[in-house]
Design a protein around this motif. Structure first.
Motif, PDB file in Angstrom:
ATOM      1  N   GLU A  18       0.840  -1.216   0.000  1.00  0.00           N
ATOM      2  CA  GLU A  18       0.000   0.000   0.000  1.00  0.00           C
ATOM      3  C   GLU A  18       0.866   1.253   0.000  1.00  0.00           C
ATOM      4  O   GLU A  18       0.607   2.198  -0.756  1.00  0.00           O
ATOM      5  N   SER A  19       1.888   1.253   0.833  1.00  0.00           N
ATOM      6  CA  SER A  19       2.792   2.412   0.912  1.00  0.00           C
ATOM      7  C   SER A  19       3.532   2.625  -0.403  1.00  0.00           C
ATOM      8  O   SER A  19       3.757   3.765  -0.828  1.00  0.00           O
ATOM      9  N   THR A  20       3.906   1.524  -1.045  1.00  0.00           N
ATOM     10  CA  THR A  20       4.613   1.614  -2.324  1.00  0.00           C
ATOM     11  C   THR A  20       3.725   2.223  -3.402  1.00  0.00           C
ATOM     12  O   THR A  20       4.152   3.118  -4.153  1.00  0.00           O
ATOM     13  N   LEU A  21       2.484   1.757  -3.478  1.00  0.00           N
ATOM     14  CA  LEU A  21       1.542   2.300  -4.469  1.00  0.00           C
ATOM     15  C   LEU A  21       1.251   3.774  -4.207  1.00  0.00           C
ATOM     16  O   LEU A  21       1.167   4.584  -5.140  1.00  0.00           O
ATOM     17  N   GLU A  22       1.112   4.116  -2.928  1.00  0.00           N
ATOM     18  CA  GLU A  22       0.867   5.519  -2.576  1.00  0.00           C
ATOM     19  C   GLU A  22       2.072   6.380  -2.949  1.00  0.00           C
ATOM     20  O   GLU A  22       1.927   7.526  -3.390  1.00  0.00           O
ATOM     21  N   TYR A  23       3.273   5.826  -2.791  1.00  0.00           N
ATOM     22  CA  TYR A  23       4.493   6.540  -3.154  1.00  0.00           C
ATOM     23  C   TYR A  23       4.543   6.800  -4.662  1.00  0.00           C
ATOM     24  O   TYR A  23       4.935   7.887  -5.103  1.00  0.00           O
ATOM     25  N   PHE A  24       4.134   5.816  -5.452  1.00  0.00           N
ATOM     26  CA  PHE A  24       4.090   5.997  -6.912  1.00  0.00           C
ATOM     27  C   PHE A  24       3.194   7.179  -7.274  1.00  0.00           C
ATOM     28  O   PHE A  24       3.545   8.012  -8.122  1.00  0.00           O
ATOM     29  N   ILE A  25       2.029   7.237  -6.648  1.00  0.00           N
ATOM     30  CA  ILE A  25       1.090   8.329  -6.920  1.00  0.00           C
ATOM     31  C   ILE A  25       1.697   9.667  -6.514  1.00  0.00           C
ATOM     32  O   ILE A  25       1.590  10.662  -7.241  1.00  0.00           O
ATOM     33  N   SER A  26       2.367   9.687  -5.342  1.00  0.00           N
ATOM     34  CA  SER A  26       2.965  10.943  -4.869  1.00  0.00           C
ATOM     35  C   SER A  26       4.045  11.440  -5.827  1.00  0.00           C
ATOM     36  O   SER A  26       4.232  12.646  -5.998  1.00  0.00           O
ATOM     37  N   LEU A  27       4.761  10.508  -6.464  1.00  0.00           N
ATOM     38  CA  LEU A  27       5.792  10.896  -7.431  1.00  0.00           C
ATOM     39  C   LEU A  27       5.177  11.640  -8.618  1.00  0.00           C
ATOM     40  O   LEU A  27       5.758  12.601  -9.140  1.00  0.00           O
ATOM     41  N   LEU A  28       3.991  11.193  -9.031  1.00  0.00           N
ATOM     42  CA  LEU A  28       3.343  11.774 -10.211  1.00  0.00           C
ATOM     43  C   LEU A  28       2.651  13.100  -9.939  1.00  0.00           C
ATOM     44  O   LEU A  28       2.211  13.768 -10.878  1.00  0.00           O
ATOM     45  N   VAL A  29       2.522  13.481  -8.668  1.00  0.00           N
ATOM     46  CA  VAL A  29       1.872  14.759  -8.351  1.00  0.00           C
ATOM     47  C   VAL A  29       2.815  15.657  -7.543  1.00  0.00           C
ATOM     48  O   VAL A  29       2.382  16.447  -6.697  1.00  0.00           O
ATOM     49  N   ILE A  80     -12.508   4.705   1.805  1.00  0.00           N
ATOM     50  CA  ILE A  80     -13.361   5.526   0.928  1.00  0.00           C
ATOM     51  C   ILE A  80     -12.714   6.884   0.644  1.00  0.00           C
ATOM     52  O   ILE A  80     -12.615   7.317  -0.513  1.00  0.00           O
ATOM     53  N   LEU A  81     -12.265   7.563   1.701  1.00  0.00           N
ATOM     54  CA  LEU A  81     -11.676   8.892   1.523  1.00  0.00           C
ATOM     55  C   LEU A  81     -10.364   8.842   0.750  1.00  0.00           C
ATOM     56  O   LEU A  81     -10.063   9.734  -0.057  1.00  0.00           O
ATOM     57  N   HIS A  82      -9.564   7.789   0.987  1.00  0.00           N
ATOM     58  CA  HIS A  82      -8.302   7.653   0.249  1.00  0.00           C
ATOM     59  C   HIS A  82      -8.566   7.521  -1.250  1.00  0.00           C
ATOM     60  O   HIS A  82      -7.847   8.105  -2.077  1.00  0.00           O
ATOM     61  N   SER A  83      -9.577   6.765  -1.623  1.00  0.00           N
ATOM     62  CA  SER A  83      -9.907   6.587  -3.038  1.00  0.00           C
ATOM     63  C   SER A  83     -10.330   7.911  -3.671  1.00  0.00           C
ATOM     64  O   SER A  83      -9.958   8.217  -4.814  1.00  0.00           O
ATOM     65  N   ILE A  84     -11.092   8.708  -2.928  1.00  0.00           N
ATOM     66  CA  ILE A  84     -11.540  10.015  -3.433  1.00  0.00           C
ATOM     67  C   ILE A  84     -10.357  10.951  -3.634  1.00  0.00           C
ATOM     68  O   ILE A  84     -10.249  11.627  -4.672  1.00  0.00           O
ATOM     69  N   ASN A  85      -9.437  10.979  -2.657  1.00  0.00           N
ATOM     70  CA  ASN A  85      -8.301  11.899  -2.773  1.00  0.00           C
ATOM     71  C   ASN A  85      -7.414  11.539  -3.979  1.00  0.00           C
ATOM     72  O   ASN A  85      -6.918  12.420  -4.702  1.00  0.00           O
ATOM     73  N   GLN A  86      -7.240  10.248  -4.248  1.00  0.00           N
ATOM     74  CA  GLN A  86      -6.400   9.840  -5.376  1.00  0.00           C
ATOM     75  C   GLN A  86      -7.092  10.058  -6.714  1.00  0.00           C
ATOM     76  O   GLN A  86      -6.440  10.277  -7.731  1.00  0.00           O
ATOM     77  N   LEU A  87      -8.421  10.038  -6.699  1.00  0.00           N
ATOM     78  CA  LEU A  87      -9.164  10.373  -7.908  1.00  0.00           C
ATOM     79  C   LEU A  87      -8.951  11.839  -8.265  1.00  0.00           C
ATOM     80  O   LEU A  87      -8.782  12.187  -9.444  1.00  0.00           O
ATOM     81  N   PHE A  88      -8.920  12.712  -7.260  1.00  0.00           N
ATOM     82  CA  PHE A  88      -8.620  14.130  -7.494  1.00  0.00           C
ATOM     83  C   PHE A  88      -7.233  14.290  -8.126  1.00  0.00           C
ATOM     84  O   PHE A  88      -7.042  15.113  -9.026  1.00  0.00           O
ATOM     85  N   SER A 185      -2.321   6.345 -15.330  1.00  0.00           N
ATOM     86  CA  SER A 185      -1.467   5.636 -14.364  1.00  0.00           C
ATOM     87  C   SER A 185      -1.932   5.901 -12.940  1.00  0.00           C
ATOM     88  O   SER A 185      -2.011   4.975 -12.119  1.00  0.00           O
ATOM     89  N   VAL A 186      -2.234   7.161 -12.621  1.00  0.00           N
ATOM     90  CA  VAL A 186      -2.706   7.500 -11.278  1.00  0.00           C
ATOM     91  C   VAL A 186      -4.016   6.773 -10.983  1.00  0.00           C
ATOM     92  O   VAL A 186      -4.208   6.233  -9.883  1.00  0.00           O
ATOM     93  N   PHE A 187      -4.907   6.718 -11.973  1.00  0.00           N
ATOM     94  CA  PHE A 187      -6.203   6.071 -11.772  1.00  0.00           C
ATOM     95  C   PHE A 187      -6.035   4.568 -11.512  1.00  0.00           C
ATOM     96  O   PHE A 187      -6.661   4.001 -10.604  1.00  0.00           O
ATOM     97  N   CYS A 188      -5.178   3.915 -12.285  1.00  0.00           N
ATOM     98  CA  CYS A 188      -4.939   2.473 -12.098  1.00  0.00           C
ATOM     99  C   CYS A 188      -4.275   2.193 -10.753  1.00  0.00           C
ATOM    100  O   CYS A 188      -4.613   1.214 -10.064  1.00  0.00           O
ATOM    101  N   LEU A 189      -3.332   3.051 -10.369  1.00  0.00           N
ATOM    102  CA  LEU A 189      -2.685   2.903  -9.066  1.00  0.00           C
ATOM    103  C   LEU A 189      -3.690   3.072  -7.939  1.00  0.00           C
ATOM    104  O   LEU A 189      -3.604   2.403  -6.904  1.00  0.00           O
ATOM    105  N   MET A 190      -4.661   3.975  -8.144  1.00  0.00           N
ATOM    106  CA  MET A 190      -5.711   4.188  -7.146  1.00  0.00           C
ATOM    107  C   MET A 190      -6.512   2.909  -6.921  1.00  0.00           C
ATOM    108  O   MET A 190      -6.805   2.531  -5.781  1.00  0.00           O
TER     109      MET A 190
END
Length: 428
Positions: A18-29, A80-88, A185-190
Protein backbone atom coordinates in the motif's frame (compact mmCIF):
# COMPACT_ATOMS: atom_id res chain seq x y z
CA UNK A 1 2.50 -12.16 21.52
CA UNK A 2 3.92 -14.30 18.71
CA UNK A 3 0.48 -15.59 17.75
CA UNK A 4 -0.92 -12.04 17.67
CA UNK A 5 1.97 -10.77 15.58
CA UNK A 6 1.70 -13.69 13.11
CA UNK A 7 -2.04 -13.12 12.80
CA UNK A 8 -1.36 -9.75 11.17
CA UNK A 9 1.63 -10.77 9.07
CA UNK A 10 -0.35 -10.61 5.81
CA UNK A 11 -1.71 -7.16 6.70
CA UNK A 12 1.79 -5.89 7.39
CA UNK A 13 2.85 -7.10 3.94
CA UNK A 14 -0.18 -5.38 2.43
CA UNK A 15 0.85 -2.22 4.29
CA UNK A 16 4.23 -2.32 2.58
CA UNK A 17 2.54 -2.73 -0.84
CA UNK A 18 0.00 0.00 0.00
CA UNK A 19 2.79 2.41 0.91
CA UNK A 20 4.61 1.61 -2.32
CA UNK A 21 1.54 2.30 -4.47
CA UNK A 22 0.87 5.52 -2.58
CA UNK A 23 4.49 6.54 -3.15
CA UNK A 24 4.09 6.00 -6.91
CA UNK A 25 1.09 8.33 -6.92
CA UNK A 26 2.97 10.94 -4.87
CA UNK A 27 5.79 10.90 -7.43
CA UNK A 28 3.34 11.77 -10.21
CA UNK A 29 1.87 14.76 -8.35
CA UNK A 30 5.09 16.39 -7.12
CA UNK A 31 8.45 17.79 -8.22
CA UNK A 32 9.30 17.83 -11.92
CA UNK A 33 6.10 15.96 -12.89
CA UNK A 34 3.95 18.63 -11.30
CA UNK A 35 6.16 21.33 -12.83
CA UNK A 36 5.45 19.89 -16.29
CA UNK A 37 1.73 20.45 -15.85
CA UNK A 38 2.09 23.94 -14.34
CA UNK A 39 4.44 24.95 -17.15
CA UNK A 40 1.96 23.68 -19.74
CA UNK A 41 -0.91 25.72 -18.29
CA UNK A 42 1.33 28.80 -17.93
CA UNK A 43 1.92 29.17 -14.17
CA UNK A 44 4.98 30.99 -12.79
CA UNK A 45 7.83 29.37 -10.85
CA UNK A 46 6.77 31.17 -7.68
CA UNK A 47 3.20 29.92 -7.96
CA UNK A 48 4.46 26.42 -8.82
CA UNK A 49 6.51 26.48 -5.62
CA UNK A 50 3.41 27.40 -3.61
CA UNK A 51 1.39 24.66 -5.33
CA UNK A 52 4.15 22.14 -4.67
CA UNK A 53 3.96 23.02 -0.99
CA UNK A 54 0.27 22.09 -0.97
CA UNK A 55 1.49 18.73 0.29
CA UNK A 56 2.51 20.63 3.42
CA UNK A 57 -0.67 22.70 3.58
CA UNK A 58 -2.63 19.48 3.28
CA UNK A 59 -0.83 18.20 6.38
CA UNK A 60 -2.41 21.09 8.24
CA UNK A 61 -5.79 19.46 7.80
CA UNK A 62 -4.68 16.48 9.86
CA UNK A 63 -6.18 18.50 12.70
CA UNK A 64 -9.52 17.05 11.56
CA UNK A 65 -8.13 13.59 12.33
CA UNK A 66 -8.15 14.49 16.03
CA UNK A 67 -11.95 14.69 15.92
CA UNK A 68 -12.09 11.35 14.09
CA UNK A 69 -9.75 9.57 16.50
CA UNK A 70 -12.63 7.77 18.22
CA UNK A 71 -14.43 6.90 14.97
CA UNK A 72 -13.59 3.19 14.99
CA UNK A 73 -13.12 0.99 13.13
CA UNK A 74 -11.21 3.28 10.75
CA UNK A 75 -10.77 0.91 7.81
CA UNK A 76 -14.03 1.69 5.99
CA UNK A 77 -13.95 5.49 6.04
CA UNK A 78 -10.17 5.64 5.49
CA UNK A 79 -10.52 3.43 2.39
CA UNK A 80 -13.36 5.53 0.93
CA UNK A 81 -11.68 8.89 1.52
CA UNK A 82 -8.30 7.65 0.25
CA UNK A 83 -9.91 6.59 -3.04
CA UNK A 84 -11.54 10.01 -3.43
CA UNK A 85 -8.30 11.90 -2.77
CA UNK A 86 -6.40 9.84 -5.38
CA UNK A 87 -9.16 10.37 -7.91
CA UNK A 88 -8.62 14.13 -7.49
CA UNK A 89 -4.91 13.58 -8.21
CA UNK A 90 -5.78 11.73 -11.43
CA UNK A 91 -7.98 14.66 -12.53
CA UNK A 92 -4.96 17.01 -12.34
CA UNK A 93 -3.73 15.59 -15.64
CA UNK A 94 -7.04 16.39 -17.33
CA UNK A 95 -6.67 20.14 -16.72
CA UNK A 96 -4.47 20.84 -19.80
CA UNK A 97 -7.23 19.33 -22.00
CA UNK A 98 -10.08 21.48 -20.67
CA UNK A 99 -11.07 24.10 -23.25
CA UNK A 100 -11.07 27.13 -20.93
CA UNK A 101 -8.80 30.13 -20.34
CA UNK A 102 -5.55 30.12 -18.37
CA UNK A 103 -7.07 31.51 -15.16
CA UNK A 104 -9.84 28.93 -15.12
CA UNK A 105 -7.34 26.13 -15.73
CA UNK A 106 -5.29 27.38 -12.78
CA UNK A 107 -8.41 27.33 -10.58
CA UNK A 108 -9.31 23.76 -11.55
CA UNK A 109 -5.71 22.65 -11.06
CA UNK A 110 -5.55 24.21 -7.59
CA UNK A 111 -8.93 22.74 -6.55
CA UNK A 112 -7.96 19.20 -7.62
CA UNK A 113 -4.48 19.39 -6.08
CA UNK A 114 -5.51 20.98 -2.79
CA UNK A 115 -8.60 18.76 -2.38
CA UNK A 116 -6.48 15.68 -2.95
CA UNK A 117 -3.92 16.71 -0.34
CA UNK A 118 -6.54 17.79 2.21
CA UNK A 119 -8.42 14.48 2.07
CA UNK A 120 -5.17 12.50 1.97
CA UNK A 121 -4.01 14.13 5.17
CA UNK A 122 -7.33 13.74 6.97
CA UNK A 123 -6.93 9.97 6.68
CA UNK A 124 -3.15 9.84 7.06
CA UNK A 125 -2.82 9.73 10.87
CA UNK A 126 -5.66 7.22 11.43
CA UNK A 127 -4.27 5.01 8.66
CA UNK A 128 -0.72 5.11 10.04
CA UNK A 129 -2.00 4.30 13.53
CA UNK A 130 -4.15 1.49 12.10
CA UNK A 131 -1.20 -0.18 10.38
CA UNK A 132 1.50 0.62 12.95
CA UNK A 133 -0.63 -0.98 15.68
CA UNK A 134 0.10 -4.27 13.87
CA UNK A 135 3.86 -3.78 14.38
CA UNK A 136 5.84 -4.67 17.51
CA UNK A 137 6.90 -1.43 19.27
CA UNK A 138 10.48 -2.72 19.53
CA UNK A 139 10.71 -3.19 15.76
CA UNK A 140 9.11 0.04 14.52
CA UNK A 141 12.39 1.48 13.25
CA UNK A 142 13.35 -1.61 11.25
CA UNK A 143 9.84 -2.21 9.90
CA UNK A 144 9.54 1.41 8.74
CA UNK A 145 12.97 1.12 7.09
CA UNK A 146 12.04 -2.07 5.23
CA UNK A 147 8.77 -0.49 4.11
CA UNK A 148 10.65 2.50 2.72
CA UNK A 149 13.19 0.31 0.92
CA UNK A 150 10.44 -1.49 -1.01
CA UNK A 151 8.79 1.85 -1.90
CA UNK A 152 12.07 3.36 -3.03
CA UNK A 153 13.23 0.46 -5.18
CA UNK A 154 9.79 0.24 -6.77
CA UNK A 155 9.74 4.02 -7.18
CA UNK A 156 13.11 3.89 -8.94
CA UNK A 157 11.80 1.51 -11.60
CA UNK A 158 8.52 3.39 -11.83
CA UNK A 159 10.28 6.76 -12.31
CA UNK A 160 12.50 5.33 -15.03
CA UNK A 161 9.48 4.06 -16.91
CA UNK A 162 7.43 7.23 -16.56
CA UNK A 163 10.40 9.47 -17.35
CA UNK A 164 11.13 7.57 -20.56
CA UNK A 165 7.46 7.74 -21.58
CA UNK A 166 7.25 11.52 -21.01
CA UNK A 167 10.51 12.17 -22.90
CA UNK A 168 9.24 10.02 -25.81
CA UNK A 169 6.00 11.99 -26.13
CA UNK A 170 7.85 15.31 -25.84
CA UNK A 171 10.32 14.19 -28.54
CA UNK A 172 7.46 13.59 -30.98
CA UNK A 173 5.78 16.85 -29.98
CA UNK A 174 2.83 15.26 -28.19
CA UNK A 175 2.99 16.47 -24.59
CA UNK A 176 -0.73 15.77 -24.20
CA UNK A 177 -0.01 12.10 -24.76
CA UNK A 178 2.32 12.18 -21.75
CA UNK A 179 -0.40 13.75 -19.60
CA UNK A 180 -2.88 11.05 -20.65
CA UNK A 181 -0.45 8.31 -19.64
CA UNK A 182 0.19 9.99 -16.28
CA UNK A 183 -3.51 10.47 -15.56
CA UNK A 184 -4.42 6.87 -16.46
CA UNK A 185 -1.47 5.64 -14.36
CA UNK A 186 -2.71 7.50 -11.28
CA UNK A 187 -6.20 6.07 -11.77
CA UNK A 188 -4.94 2.47 -12.10
CA UNK A 189 -2.68 2.90 -9.07
CA UNK A 190 -5.71 4.19 -7.15
CA UNK A 191 -7.61 0.97 -7.89
CA UNK A 192 -4.69 -1.20 -6.74
CA UNK A 193 -4.16 0.93 -3.64
CA UNK A 194 -7.82 0.66 -2.66
CA UNK A 195 -7.61 -3.13 -3.03
CA UNK A 196 -4.71 -3.26 -0.55
CA UNK A 197 -6.74 -1.30 2.01
CA UNK A 198 -9.81 -3.51 1.57
CA UNK A 199 -7.90 -6.74 2.20
CA UNK A 200 -5.90 -5.41 5.19
CA UNK A 201 -7.13 -6.34 8.66
CA UNK A 202 -7.70 -3.87 11.47
CA UNK A 203 -6.67 -4.72 15.01
CA UNK A 204 -9.59 -4.58 17.48
CA UNK A 205 -9.38 -1.65 19.87
CA UNK A 206 -7.70 -2.87 23.06
CA UNK A 207 -9.41 -0.21 25.12
CA UNK A 208 -13.11 -0.62 24.38
CA UNK A 209 -13.93 2.41 26.48
CA UNK A 210 -13.44 5.38 24.19
CA UNK A 211 -11.81 8.40 25.70
CA UNK A 212 -13.88 11.61 25.45
CA UNK A 213 -12.69 14.19 22.97
CA UNK A 214 -12.46 16.84 25.67
CA UNK A 215 -10.36 14.62 27.94
CA UNK A 216 -8.04 13.66 25.08
CA UNK A 217 -7.47 17.26 23.97
CA UNK A 218 -6.87 18.44 27.54
CA UNK A 219 -4.35 15.63 28.00
CA UNK A 220 -2.51 16.60 24.82
CA UNK A 221 -2.51 20.33 25.61
CA UNK A 222 -1.14 19.72 29.11
CA UNK A 223 1.72 17.64 27.71
CA UNK A 224 4.34 20.41 27.42
CA UNK A 225 7.05 17.96 26.43
CA UNK A 226 4.93 16.83 23.48
CA UNK A 227 4.82 20.37 22.08
CA UNK A 228 8.58 20.67 22.45
CA UNK A 229 8.92 17.50 20.39
CA UNK A 230 6.36 18.73 17.85
CA UNK A 231 8.46 21.86 17.35
CA UNK A 232 11.21 19.67 15.82
CA UNK A 233 8.85 18.71 12.98
CA UNK A 234 7.61 22.30 12.69
CA UNK A 235 11.11 23.71 12.34
CA UNK A 236 12.20 20.95 9.97
CA UNK A 237 9.24 21.59 7.68
CA UNK A 238 9.98 25.31 7.68
CA UNK A 239 13.58 24.63 6.63
CA UNK A 240 12.58 21.99 4.08
CA UNK A 241 9.88 24.09 2.43
CA UNK A 242 12.12 27.13 2.22
CA UNK A 243 13.91 25.52 -0.72
CA UNK A 244 12.61 22.19 -2.05
CA UNK A 245 9.28 23.42 -3.55
CA UNK A 246 11.29 25.58 -5.95
CA UNK A 247 13.68 22.82 -7.06
CA UNK A 248 11.20 21.19 -9.49
CA UNK A 249 11.20 24.14 -11.92
CA UNK A 250 14.93 24.72 -11.26
CA UNK A 251 15.67 21.23 -12.61
CA UNK A 252 13.67 21.49 -15.84
CA UNK A 253 14.30 25.17 -16.57
CA UNK A 254 17.55 26.76 -15.32
CA UNK A 255 19.50 23.50 -14.94
CA UNK A 256 17.97 22.07 -18.13
CA UNK A 257 17.46 18.48 -16.92
CA UNK A 258 15.50 16.11 -19.15
CA UNK A 259 12.83 13.92 -17.54
CA UNK A 260 15.08 10.92 -18.22
CA UNK A 261 17.86 12.54 -16.15
CA UNK A 262 15.30 13.38 -13.46
CA UNK A 263 14.42 9.67 -13.46
CA UNK A 264 18.11 8.77 -13.14
CA UNK A 265 18.30 11.07 -10.11
CA UNK A 266 15.21 9.39 -8.66
CA UNK A 267 16.84 6.00 -9.18
CA UNK A 268 20.05 7.07 -7.47
CA UNK A 269 17.97 8.59 -4.68
CA UNK A 270 16.10 5.31 -4.22
CA UNK A 271 19.30 3.24 -4.13
CA UNK A 272 20.99 5.63 -1.71
CA UNK A 273 18.01 5.91 0.64
CA UNK A 274 17.42 2.14 0.50
CA UNK A 275 21.02 1.42 1.52
CA UNK A 276 20.75 3.70 4.55
CA UNK A 277 17.13 3.11 5.65
CA UNK A 278 17.74 -0.19 7.42
CA UNK A 279 20.96 0.87 9.21
CA UNK A 280 19.18 4.07 10.29
CA UNK A 281 16.22 2.09 11.61
CA UNK A 282 18.47 -0.30 13.56
CA UNK A 283 20.47 2.65 14.92
CA UNK A 284 17.27 4.34 16.14
CA UNK A 285 15.97 1.13 17.75
CA UNK A 286 19.31 0.63 19.55
CA UNK A 287 20.02 4.21 20.60
CA UNK A 288 17.18 6.68 20.01
CA UNK A 289 15.27 8.49 17.29
CA UNK A 290 16.69 11.76 18.60
CA UNK A 291 20.26 10.53 18.03
CA UNK A 292 19.31 9.50 14.50
CA UNK A 293 17.83 12.96 13.83
CA UNK A 294 21.10 14.55 14.88
CA UNK A 295 22.89 12.63 12.14
CA UNK A 296 20.18 13.21 9.53
CA UNK A 297 19.85 16.96 10.10
CA UNK A 298 23.63 17.39 9.91
CA UNK A 299 23.63 15.61 6.55
CA UNK A 300 20.77 17.85 5.38
CA UNK A 301 22.71 20.95 6.41
CA UNK A 302 25.61 19.84 4.19
CA UNK A 303 23.21 18.98 1.34
CA UNK A 304 21.55 22.40 1.24
CA UNK A 305 24.96 24.07 1.58
CA UNK A 306 26.08 22.32 -1.61
CA UNK A 307 22.99 23.55 -3.44
CA UNK A 308 23.97 27.14 -2.65
CA UNK A 309 26.67 26.67 -5.31
CA UNK A 310 24.59 24.71 -7.86
CA UNK A 311 24.53 26.43 -11.27
CA UNK A 312 23.71 25.35 -14.86
CA UNK A 313 27.43 24.78 -15.59
CA UNK A 314 27.87 22.36 -12.67
CA UNK A 315 24.23 21.43 -12.09
CA UNK A 316 24.36 17.76 -13.03
CA UNK A 317 27.26 17.14 -10.65
CA UNK A 318 26.38 19.30 -7.64
CA UNK A 319 22.63 18.70 -7.75
CA UNK A 320 23.30 14.96 -7.92
CA UNK A 321 25.55 15.18 -4.84
CA UNK A 322 22.91 17.26 -3.05
CA UNK A 323 20.18 14.78 -3.94
CA UNK A 324 22.17 11.77 -2.72
CA UNK A 325 22.88 13.46 0.61
CA UNK A 326 19.21 14.43 0.76
CA UNK A 327 18.33 10.76 0.26
CA UNK A 328 20.58 9.69 3.16
CA UNK A 329 19.05 12.31 5.44
CA UNK A 330 15.48 11.43 4.50
CA UNK A 331 16.24 7.75 5.21
CA UNK A 332 15.82 8.63 8.86
CA UNK A 333 13.88 11.89 9.16
CA UNK A 334 10.36 10.77 8.23
CA UNK A 335 10.51 7.73 10.50
CA UNK A 336 12.12 9.63 13.37
CA UNK A 337 9.69 12.55 13.46
CA UNK A 338 6.74 10.14 13.65
CA UNK A 339 8.32 7.80 16.18
CA UNK A 340 9.45 10.68 18.39
CA UNK A 341 5.77 11.50 18.86
CA UNK A 342 5.02 7.86 19.65
CA UNK A 343 7.71 7.93 22.34
CA UNK A 344 6.07 10.80 24.22
CA UNK A 345 2.36 9.89 24.29
CA UNK A 346 0.20 6.99 25.45
CA UNK A 347 -0.93 4.45 22.85
CA UNK A 348 -4.56 5.64 22.81
CA UNK A 349 -3.46 9.24 22.11
CA UNK A 350 -1.09 8.48 19.24
CA UNK A 351 -3.50 9.25 16.39
CA UNK A 352 -4.41 12.64 17.87
CA UNK A 353 -0.82 13.52 18.82
CA UNK A 354 0.48 12.63 15.36
CA UNK A 355 -2.34 14.61 13.74
CA UNK A 356 -1.54 17.61 15.95
CA UNK A 357 2.15 17.40 15.05
CA UNK A 358 1.55 17.15 11.32
CA UNK A 359 -1.04 19.93 11.47
CA UNK A 360 1.43 22.42 12.93
CA UNK A 361 4.34 21.26 10.79
CA UNK A 362 2.14 21.24 7.68
CA UNK A 363 1.04 24.83 8.11
CA UNK A 364 4.63 25.80 8.94
CA UNK A 365 5.85 24.32 5.64
CA UNK A 366 3.17 25.90 3.49
CA UNK A 367 3.33 29.39 4.98
CA UNK A 368 7.13 29.32 4.79
CA UNK A 369 6.87 28.66 1.04
CA UNK A 370 4.21 31.37 0.78
CA UNK A 371 6.61 33.77 2.48
CA UNK A 372 9.58 32.79 0.30
CA UNK A 373 7.68 32.82 -3.02
CA UNK A 374 7.70 36.65 -3.44
CA UNK A 375 11.48 36.59 -2.90
CA UNK A 376 11.84 33.99 -5.68
CA UNK A 377 9.68 36.08 -8.03
CA UNK A 378 11.58 39.28 -7.11
CA UNK A 379 14.97 37.75 -7.92
CA UNK A 380 13.76 36.26 -11.22
CA UNK A 381 12.01 39.47 -12.29
CA UNK A 382 15.23 41.42 -11.65
CA UNK A 383 17.29 39.29 -14.00
CA UNK A 384 18.55 36.93 -11.28
CA UNK A 385 20.08 39.78 -9.31
CA UNK A 386 19.92 40.01 -5.51
CA UNK A 387 21.75 42.55 -3.34
CA UNK A 388 24.07 43.34 -6.23
CA UNK A 389 24.93 39.67 -6.81
CA UNK A 390 24.12 37.60 -9.89
CA UNK A 391 22.43 34.54 -8.34
CA UNK A 392 19.52 32.24 -8.97
CA UNK A 393 16.59 32.41 -6.56
CA UNK A 394 17.05 28.74 -5.61
CA UNK A 395 20.59 29.47 -4.41
CA UNK A 396 19.26 32.00 -1.91
CA UNK A 397 16.54 29.55 -0.85
CA UNK A 398 19.22 26.93 -0.21
CA UNK A 399 21.18 29.38 1.94
CA UNK A 400 18.11 30.16 4.06
CA UNK A 401 17.36 26.43 4.47
CA UNK A 402 20.94 25.83 5.66
CA UNK A 403 20.67 28.55 8.30
CA UNK A 404 17.35 27.18 9.59
CA UNK A 405 18.76 23.65 9.91
CA UNK A 406 21.71 24.95 11.94
CA UNK A 407 19.23 26.57 14.36
CA UNK A 408 17.26 23.28 14.44
CA UNK A 409 20.39 21.32 15.40
CA UNK A 410 21.03 23.70 18.28
CA UNK A 411 17.42 23.22 19.46
CA UNK A 412 17.66 19.45 19.16
CA UNK A 413 20.78 19.34 21.33
CA UNK A 414 19.57 21.73 24.00
CA UNK A 415 15.81 21.72 24.54
CA UNK A 416 15.15 18.11 23.47
CA UNK A 417 18.18 16.87 25.36
CA UNK A 418 16.78 18.41 28.55
CA UNK A 419 13.47 16.57 27.99
CA UNK A 420 15.32 13.28 27.60
CA UNK A 421 17.33 13.85 30.79
CA UNK A 422 14.14 14.69 32.70
CA UNK A 423 12.36 11.55 31.48
CA UNK A 424 15.32 9.37 32.42
CA UNK A 425 15.27 10.79 35.97
CA UNK A 426 11.53 10.13 36.23
CA UNK A 427 12.05 6.51 35.17
CA UNK A 428 14.71 6.05 37.85
Amino acid sequence: MTEKKDAYKTSRILYIIESTLEYFISLLVSGAYLAKVTTEIGLSDGLTGILTSFVSLGCGFQLIAIFLANKRPVKRWVTILHSINQLFFALIYLVPFININKTQKAVFFIVFLLSGHIINNIVNSPKINWYMSLVDDHRRGRFTANKEIVSLVGGMLFSFGMGAVIDHYEAIGDVNGAFIVCGVSVFCLMLLHTTMLIFSEEKPCENQEKESMRKMLVGLIKNKDLFKVIFVSVFWNAAHYTATPFYGTYQIKELGFSMTFVSVLSALYAVCRSLFSNPMGKFADKYSFKSMLNICFTIMMVAFTINIFTLPKNGKVLYTIYYMLYAVGMAGINSATINLIYDYVDREQRTSALALSQTFSGFAGFFTTLLISPLVSYIQENGNMFMGMNVYAQQICSLLATILIIILLVYLNTVLRNIKDKREKQLK
